[in-house]
Each structure stands twice: as C-alpha cells, then as structure tokens.
Design a protein around this motif. Structure first.
Motif, PDB file in Angstrom:
ATOM      1  N   ARG A   1       0.841  -1.204   0.000  1.00  0.00           N
ATOM      2  CA  ARG A   1       0.000   0.000   0.000  1.00  0.00           C
ATOM      3  C   ARG A   1       0.874   1.251   0.000  1.00  0.00           C
ATOM      4  O   ARG A   1       0.618   2.201  -0.759  1.00  0.00           O
ATOM      5  CB  ARG A   1      -0.913  -0.006   1.214  1.00  0.00           C
TER       6      ARG A   1
ATOM      7  N   TYR B   1      -9.256  10.643  -9.477  1.00  0.00           N
ATOM      8  CA  TYR B   1      -9.932   9.732  -8.557  1.00  0.00           C
ATOM      9  C   TYR B   1      -8.958   9.111  -7.547  1.00  0.00           C
ATOM     10  O   TYR B   1      -9.106   7.947  -7.160  1.00  0.00           O
ATOM     11  CB  TYR B   1     -10.670   8.635  -9.335  1.00  0.00           C
TER      12      TYR B   1
ATOM     13  N   ARG C   1     -16.683   7.048  -6.121  1.00  0.00           N
ATOM     14  CA  ARG C   1     -17.094   6.247  -4.970  1.00  0.00           C
ATOM     15  C   ARG C   1     -16.135   5.097  -4.672  1.00  0.00           C
ATOM     16  O   ARG C   1     -15.896   4.761  -3.505  1.00  0.00           O
ATOM     17  CB  ARG C   1     -18.506   5.709  -5.226  1.00  0.00           C
ATOM     18  N   PHE C   2     -15.572   4.478  -5.710  1.00  0.00           N
ATOM     19  CA  PHE C   2     -14.769   3.282  -5.494  1.00  0.00           C
ATOM     20  C   PHE C   2     -13.252   3.488  -5.592  1.00  0.00           C
ATOM     21  O   PHE C   2     -12.494   2.920  -4.803  1.00  0.00           O
ATOM     22  CB  PHE C   2     -15.182   2.194  -6.498  1.00  0.00           C
TER      23      PHE C   2
ATOM     24  N   PRO D   1     -10.809   5.927  -5.170  1.00  0.00           N
ATOM     25  CA  PRO D   1      -9.874   6.441  -4.154  1.00  0.00           C
ATOM     26  C   PRO D   1      -9.558   5.414  -3.058  1.00  0.00           C
ATOM     27  O   PRO D   1      -8.401   5.235  -2.679  1.00  0.00           O
ATOM     28  CB  PRO D   1     -10.608   7.668  -3.601  1.00  0.00           C
ATOM     29  N   ASP D   2     -10.589   4.738  -2.538  1.00  0.00           N
ATOM     30  CA  ASP D   2     -10.353   3.718  -1.512  1.00  0.00           C
ATOM     31  C   ASP D   2      -9.518   2.569  -2.057  1.00  0.00           C
ATOM     32  O   ASP D   2      -8.660   2.020  -1.362  1.00  0.00           O
ATOM     33  CB  ASP D   2     -11.686   3.161  -1.006  1.00  0.00           C
ATOM     34  N   MET D   3      -9.759   2.193  -3.312  1.00  0.00           N
ATOM     35  CA  MET D   3      -9.005   1.088  -3.895  1.00  0.00           C
ATOM     36  C   MET D   3      -7.570   1.494  -4.179  1.00  0.00           C
ATOM     37  O   MET D   3      -6.646   0.676  -4.033  1.00  0.00           O
ATOM     38  CB  MET D   3      -9.700   0.599  -5.158  1.00  0.00           C
TER      39      MET D   3
ATOM     40  N   ARG E   1      -5.854   3.465  -2.383  1.00  0.00           N
ATOM     41  CA  ARG E   1      -5.190   3.394  -1.073  1.00  0.00           C
ATOM     42  C   ARG E   1      -5.147   1.973  -0.539  1.00  0.00           C
ATOM     43  O   ARG E   1      -4.584   1.722   0.522  1.00  0.00           O
ATOM     44  CB  ARG E   1      -5.935   4.289  -0.064  1.00  0.00           C
TER      45      ARG E   1
ATOM     46  N   ASP F   1      -7.526   0.461   0.730  1.00  0.00           N
ATOM     47  CA  ASP F   1      -8.425   0.324   1.868  1.00  0.00           C
ATOM     48  C   ASP F   1      -9.520  -0.691   1.550  1.00  0.00           C
ATOM     49  O   ASP F   1     -10.119  -1.263   2.459  1.00  0.00           O
ATOM     50  CB  ASP F   1      -9.068   1.670   2.216  1.00  0.00           C
ATOM     51  N   ARG F   2      -9.801  -0.852   0.267  1.00  0.00           N
ATOM     52  CA  ARG F   2     -10.704  -1.900  -0.194  1.00  0.00           C
ATOM     53  C   ARG F   2      -9.996  -2.678  -1.299  1.00  0.00           C
ATOM     54  O   ARG F   2      -9.477  -2.083  -2.245  1.00  0.00           O
ATOM     55  CB  ARG F   2     -12.024  -1.316  -0.709  1.00  0.00           C
TER      56      ARG F   2
ATOM     57  N   ASP G   1     -12.784  -7.200  -0.664  1.00  0.00           N
ATOM     58  CA  ASP G   1     -13.959  -6.453  -0.219  1.00  0.00           C
ATOM     59  C   ASP G   1     -15.038  -6.352  -1.288  1.00  0.00           C
ATOM     60  O   ASP G   1     -16.222  -6.271  -0.969  1.00  0.00           O
ATOM     61  CB  ASP G   1     -13.534  -5.038   0.203  1.00  0.00           C
TER      62      ASP G   1
END
Length: 393
Positions: free
Chosen positions: A59, A71, A121-122, A124-126, A128, A130-131, A177
């Motif tokens: 990560r 994004y 929605r998806f 940025p977390d991916m 990082r 995080d998902r 996730d």
C-alpha cells in the motif's frame, strides 16, 4: 570477476526508457520486494497461504491503479506500470498477480466502464488499498468462450439486479472487499458488469486448493445465489462484451510484463547458482553449455522486455489495440515457459527444490501461460489482424 544478475538482466539498459523519477519509483519497489517479500515467499508458497503482513508495505508503495488519472490514482505512465509488474513478478509472480487483479482488472473495470460517480465512490479507496478488489469473469464451464457463453445471469428487478451463477479462478475473492462480476443480461443477451460487495447475501466463496502454480494467490470459486445488486452498482459504461474486452486489452499487456518478470526471476536465480556452484574445481558458470543456457534465457528476456516496452509506449500514446496486447501475451508467455525450463535445466536436480528459487518460477509460469487468454486464443486475435480473416469458430 563478480556478476550482479540484476545488472545483466537489463542487458540493453531498457530501464533508461523511464525518467529519473520513474526509475526511483521502480527501485523502491525492487528494494521492498527484495528485503520484505523474498525472504518469506517460499514458506507461503509451500503452505498455499497469502502474506497479509506485506499488504501495508505494498500500500505504501502507491502502485495500485498506477496509470489511471484522477480519482485518487497516481496517474503515472503505462511504461512504469509495466516495469513495476515485471519487478513484482521477478520476486514472486503471485504477488504480481495479486496486484494485477486488484489494480488492473478490478480497478480497471471501474475506471474504464464506470461513470464519474462510480469512479469517485470506489477508486480512491481502492488506490489506497483500503478496499481490495477482485474480477469475476471466468466460470467453471466457460473460459475462452466468455464473449458469448457466460452462464452467470443478471435479471433486472426494479431498481436492482438479481445475479445467479458461478465464477472460478477468481483471485483475491476469498479475502477481498468487492468483486466485479460479469453476467449476461437475460433480457438483451448482453454482458454487463456489476460491482458486488463480497458480504452481500447470497455471495459465497470457497478457496481452490491443491494448485501447483501461483499457490500464494487465493483463488476462489464464487457462487452467486440470488445476489441482489443495486442499479447504481452496475457499471454504467459496460453494455456488451466489447467493453469487457477493453479491460482485458489493458490488463493482458500487464500479464505479458509479468511473464518477463517470471522469466527474469528464474534467470537471475539460475545465474547466481551458476556463479556459486562448483564442479571440477571451478564455478559451473564457466562451462560452455551453462553459458549457452544463460544466453538463451537472456535473449528471451531481452526480446520480450523490448516488445513489452514498445507496447506500453503505444498504450501511453492511446494507440494500443487488441492485436498488440495479444501478440505480447502470446509471445512473452511462450518465451517465459522456455526460459524457466532452461533455468531448471541449469540447476539439474536442485532445480526442483524451493530453496534454490527456480522451481517456484517453473510452476508459476504454467498459470501465467494460461490466464488472460491462452496462447491459441491470442494467436487467433493476431491472425485475424494480419490476414483480415477470422478463424474463430
């Protein structure tokens, strides 16, 4: 004279195609893989387990979704992304596959086939991590025929869709996730994509066991039993298999890079062995037949690396087509398979022992050779491009 296998593998200084900042990024990945992954990977390969302890470090490298812009994604070049895939596979093809499934197939599906709201929605977390994402296309009875033969169905029900079917060989799905599921719309017969949370009722995974290749990758058999997915989670720009193919075109190039990395890892370990192993009072690296094997391996790696580098340049220019990715995947995986065989031959009986770090590449090459389109399927894509005649049945 001592030889550094890392230096000799880049025989034509292909890393110089990267700018200095990109080279620093690549070397950071190399350092992490060498210091943190290489010492533990054989143990996990033997057990068929995944080294979750390295995920924070992966990560921090910031390589998820590397070539995507906006994004929360890094927005780097496809050339750098390809060399990173090679670098990961050079230490372990399973870790390269984990990253490729998440950052390439799962994130790529959303990046290429999602609307702006879905990307925000998806992704940025991916990016990082995080998902963690997975990609569900292949089925127990449908591999190469996915373009027209998917058995997983999607049925519209008001503001939702009901998914039923099975998916097989889905990397990351046992612990991820979310999974991008591709299913055939029963109303119009077209393939559509859905972002499905793995904790959705009716979504079940079971780990595929007893693999002989990519044992670190946690592949799943997914069963979808009346899985309800909201319309807002249907990829809004995925309306037929042609859109699915756009994702595969991009990620197939990444698999070609992984093949170069797998071949390179086997070569480098074989070269180290040849420099250290003595017979008749001197290193076997000084024997003619051993040098012949080393040069054969190096030639395969260099030609494949150069082909992939040009493909990535075409991607960066927006000029890459299916035929380009398919030729690279077909050619590089054949050369990879040959190269790991030469490496195993050089080590003799020791080539089948994990401790010498060649047998793992020999086994893992078999999976890379097959996934993301077999040699035969990619040959037909290229054959159609050069003749104008389709040989698909």
């Amino acid at each position: 004279m001592t030889t550094d296998p890392v230096d000799t593998a880049d025989f034509y200084a292909l890393e110089d195609l990267l700018d200095p900042d990109e080279q620093d990024f690549l070397h950071g990945v190399r350092k992490y893989m060498t210091t943190e992954v290489d010492p533990i990977i054989n143990r996990h390969w033997q057990r068929g387990s995944f080294p979750f302890e390295i995920v924070p470090g992966i990560r921090d490298l910031g390589l998820a979704g590397l070539p995507y812009r906006g994004y929360g994604c890094p927005g780097r070049s496809f050339l750098l992304d390809g060399m990173v895939a090679m670098e990961l596979a050079r230490t372990d093809p399973s870790i390269a596959t984990f990253a490729g499934v998440h950052g390439g197939l799962a994130m790529g599906s959303i990046y290429l086939c999602g609307n702006d709201e879905q990307k925000r929605r998806f992704l940025p977390d991916m990016a990082r991590m995080d998902r963690i994402g997975a990609f569900g296309l292949t089925e127990p009875e449908v591999g190469s025929g996915a373009s027209g033969g998917l058995r997983t169905t999607a049925r519209r029900d008001g503001d939702s869709w009901i998914l039923n079917g099975q998916k097989k060989w889905i990397g990351n799905a046992t612990f991820g996730d979310l999974t991008v599921i591709w299913a055939k719309d029963i109303d119009d017969g077209q393939v559509k994509g859905f972002v499905v949370a793995n904790d959705t009722p009716g979504f079940q995974t079971s780990k595929l066991k007893d693999k002989i290749a990519l044992r670190v990758v946690q592949n799943a058999l997914i069963t979808l039993d009346d899985v309800r997915v909201a319309e807002k989670d249907r990829l809004q720009q995925a309306n037929s298999f042609r859109d699915t193919a756009a994702v595969l075109r991009m990620t197939r190039a990444g698999v070609a890079w992984m093949a170069v990395g797998c071949a390179r890892g086997a070569y480098e370990n074989a070269l180290r062995y040849a420099m250290e192993r003595e017979q008749f009072g001197r290193p076997i690296a000084g024997f003619q037949l051993v040098q012949d094997l080393l040069v054969r391996m190096l030639g395969n790696i260099t030609s494949s690396w150069a082909l992939c580098a040009r493909l990535s340049q075409l991607q960066d220019q927006g000029r890459a087509e299916d035929r380009h990715s398919s030729l690279a995947k077909a050619w590089c995986t054949v050369r990879m398979r040959e190269t790991v065989g030469y490496a195993r031959e050089l080590l003799g009986g020791n080539g089948i022992l994990l401790e010498h770090n060649v047998g793992r590449f020999v086994a893992d090459a078999e999976a890379i050779y097959s996934y993301e389109g077999t040699r035969e399927m990619n040959t037909l894509i290229v054959g159609r491009a050069i003749t104008g005649l389709s040989a698909f049945v």
